[in-house]
Design an enzyme around this catalytic site. Structure first.
Site, PDB file in Angstrom:
ATOM      1  N   CYS A   2       1.051  -1.156  -0.039  1.00 34.31           N
ATOM      2  CA  CYS A   2       0.057   0.057  -0.089  1.00 34.31           C
ATOM      3  C   CYS A   2       0.917   1.128  -0.071  1.00 34.31           C
ATOM      4  O   CYS A   2       1.907   1.321   0.898  1.00 34.31           O
ATOM      5  CB  CYS A   2      -1.030   0.063   1.180  1.00 34.31           C
ATOM      6  N   ARG A  27       4.106  -0.674  -4.626  1.00 36.72           N
ATOM      7  CA  ARG A  27       3.970  -1.172  -3.235  1.00 36.72           C
ATOM      8  C   ARG A  27       2.498  -1.993  -3.139  1.00 36.72           C
ATOM      9  O   ARG A  27       2.254  -2.419  -2.164  1.00 36.72           O
ATOM     10  CB  ARG A  27       3.871   0.035  -2.124  1.00 36.72           C
ATOM     11  N   TRP A  75      -2.291  -2.722  -1.750  1.00 37.10           N
ATOM     12  CA  TRP A  75      -2.078  -4.493  -1.740  1.00 37.10           C
ATOM     13  C   TRP A  75      -3.125  -4.946  -0.691  1.00 37.10           C
ATOM     14  O   TRP A  75      -2.853  -4.683   0.557  1.00 37.10           O
ATOM     15  CB  TRP A  75      -0.498  -4.587  -1.363  1.00 37.10           C
ATOM     16  N   ASN A 101      -1.885   2.751   5.373  1.00 35.45           N
ATOM     17  CA  ASN A 101      -0.961   1.610   4.817  1.00 35.45           C
ATOM     18  C   ASN A 101      -0.492   0.892   6.306  1.00 35.45           C
ATOM     19  O   ASN A 101      -0.103   1.614   7.130  1.00 35.45           O
ATOM     20  CB  ASN A 101       0.385   2.399   4.371  1.00 35.45           C
ATOM     21  N   GLY A 102      -0.829  -0.529   6.446  1.00 30.96           N
ATOM     22  CA  GLY A 102      -0.431  -1.062   7.525  1.00 30.96           C
ATOM     23  C   GLY A 102      -1.629  -1.901   7.776  1.00 30.96           C
ATOM     24  O   GLY A 102      -2.506  -2.453   7.143  1.00 30.96           O
ATOM     25  N   GLU A 487      17.954 -17.735  -5.519  1.00 31.34           N
ATOM     26  CA  GLU A 487      17.545 -16.629  -5.993  1.00 31.34           C
ATOM     27  C   GLU A 487      17.222 -16.760  -7.407  1.00 31.34           C
ATOM     28  O   GLU A 487      16.309 -16.086  -7.834  1.00 31.34           O
ATOM     29  CB  GLU A 487      18.740 -15.355  -5.842  1.00 31.34           C
ATOM     30  N   LYS A 491      13.494 -15.444  -8.924  1.00 27.84           N
ATOM     31  CA  LYS A 491      13.165 -14.498  -9.898  1.00 27.84           C
ATOM     32  C   LYS A 491      12.272 -15.162 -10.804  1.00 27.84           C
ATOM     33  O   LYS A 491      11.385 -14.512 -11.371  1.00 27.84           O
ATOM     34  CB  LYS A 491      14.661 -14.105 -10.623  1.00 27.84           C
ATOM     35  N   GLU A 494       8.793 -15.354  -9.266  1.00 26.34           N
ATOM     36  CA  GLU A 494       8.312 -13.928  -9.252  1.00 26.34           C
ATOM     37  C   GLU A 494       7.509 -13.317 -10.548  1.00 26.34           C
ATOM     38  O   GLU A 494       6.563 -12.748 -10.444  1.00 26.34           O
ATOM     39  CB  GLU A 494       9.209 -12.910  -8.739  1.00 26.34           C
ATOM     40  N   HIS A 510      17.880 -36.211  -2.530  1.00 27.97           N
ATOM     41  CA  HIS A 510      16.890 -36.877  -1.555  1.00 27.97           C
ATOM     42  C   HIS A 510      15.533 -36.508  -1.899  1.00 27.97           C
ATOM     43  O   HIS A 510      14.769 -36.219  -1.160  1.00 27.97           O
ATOM     44  CB  HIS A 510      17.539 -36.268  -0.489  1.00 27.97           C
ATOM     45  N   LYS A 609       6.493  -4.840  -3.525  1.00 28.95           N
ATOM     46  CA  LYS A 609       7.967  -4.476  -3.354  1.00 28.95           C
ATOM     47  C   LYS A 609       8.322  -4.241  -1.742  1.00 28.95           C
ATOM     48  O   LYS A 609       9.245  -4.758  -1.247  1.00 28.95           O
ATOM     49  CB  LYS A 609       8.350  -3.264  -4.028  1.00 28.95           C
TER      50      LYS A 609
HETATM   51  C1  G6P Z   1       9.185  -8.338  -1.015  1.00 28.39           C
HETATM   52  C2  G6P Z   1       9.830  -7.944  -2.495  1.00 28.39           C
HETATM   53  C3  G6P Z   1      11.196  -8.613  -2.422  1.00 28.39           C
HETATM   54  C4  G6P Z   1      11.933  -8.239  -1.413  1.00 28.39           C
HETATM   55  C5  G6P Z   1      11.110  -8.743   0.178  1.00 28.39           C
HETATM   56  C6  G6P Z   1      12.197  -8.057   1.152  1.00 28.39           C
HETATM   57  O1  G6P Z   1       8.716  -9.411  -1.283  1.00 28.39           O
HETATM   58  O2  G6P Z   1       9.044  -8.153  -3.371  1.00 28.39           O
HETATM   59  O3  G6P Z   1      11.856  -8.130  -3.814  1.00 28.39           O
HETATM   60  O4  G6P Z   1      13.264  -9.210  -1.280  1.00 28.39           O
HETATM   61  O5  G6P Z   1      10.197  -8.090   0.030  1.00 28.39           O
HETATM   62  O6  G6P Z   1      12.246  -6.891   0.979  1.00 28.39           O
HETATM   63  P1  G6P Z   1      13.558  -6.062   1.753  1.00 28.39           P
HETATM   64  O7  G6P Z   1      13.112  -4.681   1.403  1.00 28.39           O
HETATM   65  O8  G6P Z   1      13.165  -6.113   3.171  1.00 28.39           O
HETATM   66  O9  G6P Z   1      14.587  -6.067   1.016  1.00 28.39           O
END
Ligand code: G6P
Length: 614
Positions: A2, A27, A75, A101-102, A487, A491, A494, A510, A609
């Site tokens: 948000c 956000r 969000w 937001n929260g 990672e 990616k 996501e 395993h 994000k």
């Molecule tokens: C969200 C974002 C990710 C990020 C994670 C942690 O899930 O989409 O890209 O890695 O939050 O966020 P931060 O700002 O704490 O790195």
């Protein structure tokens, strides 16, 4: 998670708010809405499901004149994405409007009490409870709106950043925060507020970061006033923003994420600048130097983070254990905070967060500090909560990251963790000067090496066509390459919505090996390092089961070239620096697969994000 924007001034309120919402869309983008108080005092609220573009279309033909306004991009947490659940929310009498937001944890108790008093609710959101509560207090105690906001805040348990406007008052904007970010921009005769400074950076560089428990009153023609919940005046601490507007634009790239991938040579240079000095012989990380006794006596280091930052943290464990011989635990912040952590003043906690606002990581920081540990933050967003709540820290300096999936922040975090490990090793003499200098010199070559890897983009684009229609992927790696595999898989998940599992290559035997067939490609991260022979056997094991293999290898590798279906060669690098290099082809691969599938790569579904709720 948000985004909120507010504006009071003589500019075009609607245009400023909409532009601000676009900047904050990373956000959340489940719905968007706006509340405007026009100069005659009428309150207009326009909101709709979907992205900010939908809101703009919805607003065509409406009365958009205003002296003050608030806006929101959502969000969804409480209640599905819908027009009704979209913010702003308003009191039943239509007097006040709020964006939030929260999360309000005790919203159920408050809602039940308000219902008993006759309040009617339209949405499923916790925010509607908040706005009704403020109005209930205002009407029933006869106090003014600011007092009602303060009183309501005292009753709320949870996290909030809110902005409030009132019908009939085009000259006042009220804001408050607890745990969710809120920054106020002070312009010439105009004031902005937002979840971060991006909505107003082109109008003013003067910013005030609201602190927990503070209420800001913005009135036309008056200086900004900040108080705490007991109405005691607080200091207005003005910071100068260093962000520039070009950092917030795509700069000719079709997507922010592609721009951010290609920015990495530059962002890594910025990250290293001033920290790898004397031609690579000395590492200068001020947060370590200034607190050297904490790092000299540290018996254990605990890294807390979420998402991509957690993957960077896993690499940090290898780096610190290898270079400093200090035991390191890496914890998901969301698990750490509820795991009855045992910490002492001899422990150092490293919190990693791109946004500096992730609720779980912030909570972990607070717990660690309460327990007496020394807490070191690694963040990107200057002035965000984590840098302010930690004892010391280090910015990664990669500039604003807009693409929801993190790329340049990841490599920046890994680079800073490398420098942190080297700085600690320098202090504790766990690496010789020769070892430190060799690594320092190699680090200075990394931006050029990354530039070379980025030249592989056309090849990865072609390769992506081979893999676009796979439904499952396995990503494998060992040692430093294991978190890179995690990672890479993240990616892909996501942004392309393809299921991908990251696994330590040897663990594949395993379980996941049962999945291997022609339909499920394996992406194997296999640079020449001390585990190379081991991963060659894992490659053979996949091959023996008829699996298709794409391997990331060191330039000149012949063994894996003969086994894999496709290889991507990256420049040689000391083992501990390889993750920065090997992660880049995986970023590009995910990007091109997602584009081939027609996905919204900058704003993937359901993601946000900055995750400011639990
Ligand atoms: C969200 C974002 C990710 C990020 C994670 C942690 O899930 O989409 O890209 O890695 O939050 O966020 P931060 O700002 O704490 O790195």
């Amino acid at each position: 998670m948000c985004g909120i924007v507010g504006y009071l001034g003589n500019g075009n309120v609607y245009d400023i708010l909409i532009k601000g919402l676009h900047r904050l869309e990373y956000r959340g983008y489940d719905s968007a809405g706006i509340a405007l108080v026009n100069p005659q005092g009428a309150l207009g609220i326009y909101k709709t499901k979907g992205k900010v573009d939908n809101l703009e279309a919805y607003c065509v033909g409406k009365d958009l004149t205003a002296g003050v306004g608030i806006a929101h991009t959502r969000w969804a947490t409480h209640g599905e994405p819908s027009d009704t659940n979209a913010h702003p929310h308003y009191s039943e009498d239509g007097e006040i409007a709020v964006v939030h937001n929260g999360t309000i944890e005790n919203y159920k108790v408050l809602k039940d009490a308000l219902v008993k008093h006759g309040c009617k609710f339209h949405s499923e959101t916790d925010t509607e409870v908040l706005v009704q509560l403020i109005e209930y207090i205002r009407l029933n105690t006869g106090c003014d709106l600011v007092t009602a906001v303060r009183k309501a805040m005292k009753k709320i348990v949870g996290a909030y950043a809110i902005a409030v406007v009132r019908k009939g008052d085009p000259d006042t904007l009220i804001a408050a925060r607890q745990s969710s970010p809120l920054v106020i921009g002070i312009g010439d005769g105009e004031t902005f507020l937002a979840s971060d400074a991006t909505p107003f950076v082109e109008y003013t560089k003067e910013a005030v970061y609201l602190k927990d428990g503070e209420v800001a009153v913005i009135r036309r023609g008056e200086p900004l006033k900040i108080t705490n919940l007991d109405n005691k005046t607080a200091e207005v601490d003005v910071h100068t923003l260093e962000m520039s507007i070009s950092e917030l634009e795509k700069g000719g790239y079709p997507h922010f994420i592609l721009k951010e991938i290609f920015q990495q040579p530059g962002t890594l240079r910025d990250c290293i600048r001033g920290r790898v000095i004397n031609n690579g012989d000395t590492i200068a990380v001020s947060g370590i130097i200034d607190n050297k006794e904490k790092f000299l006596k540290a018996r254990r280091i605990v890294i807390v983070a979420c998402g991509t930052s957690w993957h960077a943290g896993l690499i940090g464990k290898y780096l610190i254990q290898d270079m400093c011989h200090i035991p390191v635990d890496v914890e998901y912040a969301s698990e750490f905070r509820y795991s009855n952590p045992v910490l002492t003043s001899d422990d150092v906690v490293i919190a990693i967060s791109q946004s500096g606002e992730t609720a779980d990581t912030l909570a972990a920081v607070k717990i660690a500090r309460d327990m007496g540990a020394f807490v070191f933050g690694i963040s990107n967003a200057v002035g965000s909560s984590i840098p302010r709540e930690t004892d010391a820290g280090c910015y990664i300096h990669v500039g604003p990251e807009i693409g929801v999936a993190s790329t340049k922040a990841f490599t920046g975090q890994v680079m800073v963790l490398t420098l942190v490990a080297m700085a600690i090793a320098q202090l504790r003499h766990t690496l010789t000067q020769e070892q430190l200098s060799n690594l320092g010199h190699a680090i200075l070559q990394i931006p050029d090496a990354v530039e070379k890897v980025l030249k592989l983009a056309p090849m990865l684009e072609r390769l992506s066509l081979t893999f676009t229609y796979a439904h499952n992927f396995l990503y494998l790696g060992r040692g430093y390459s294991y978190p890179v595999a995690l990672e890479g898989a993240l990616k892909l998940k996501e942004i392309s919505y393809i299921h991908a599992e990251g696994y330590p290559a040897a663990e594949m035997k395993h379980g996941p090996i049962a999945l291997i067939d022609q339909e499920m490609p394996s992406v194997i991260v296999a640079p020449k390092d001390h585990l190379y022979e081991k991963i060659v056997s894992n490659v053979q094991q996949v091959k023996a089961r008829g699996g298709r293999i794409l391997a990331i290898v060191t330039k000149g590798d012949k063994t894996i070239r003969n086994l894999a279906d496709h290889v991507v060669e990256v420049p040689p690098m000391p083992e501990c620096l390889s993750p920065i290099i090997t992660s880049i082809p995986l970023q590009l691969l995910s990007y091109y697969i997602a584009v081939n599938k027609g996905k919204d790569v900058d704003m993937p579904r359901n993601l946000a994000k900055s995750v400011t709720v639990e």
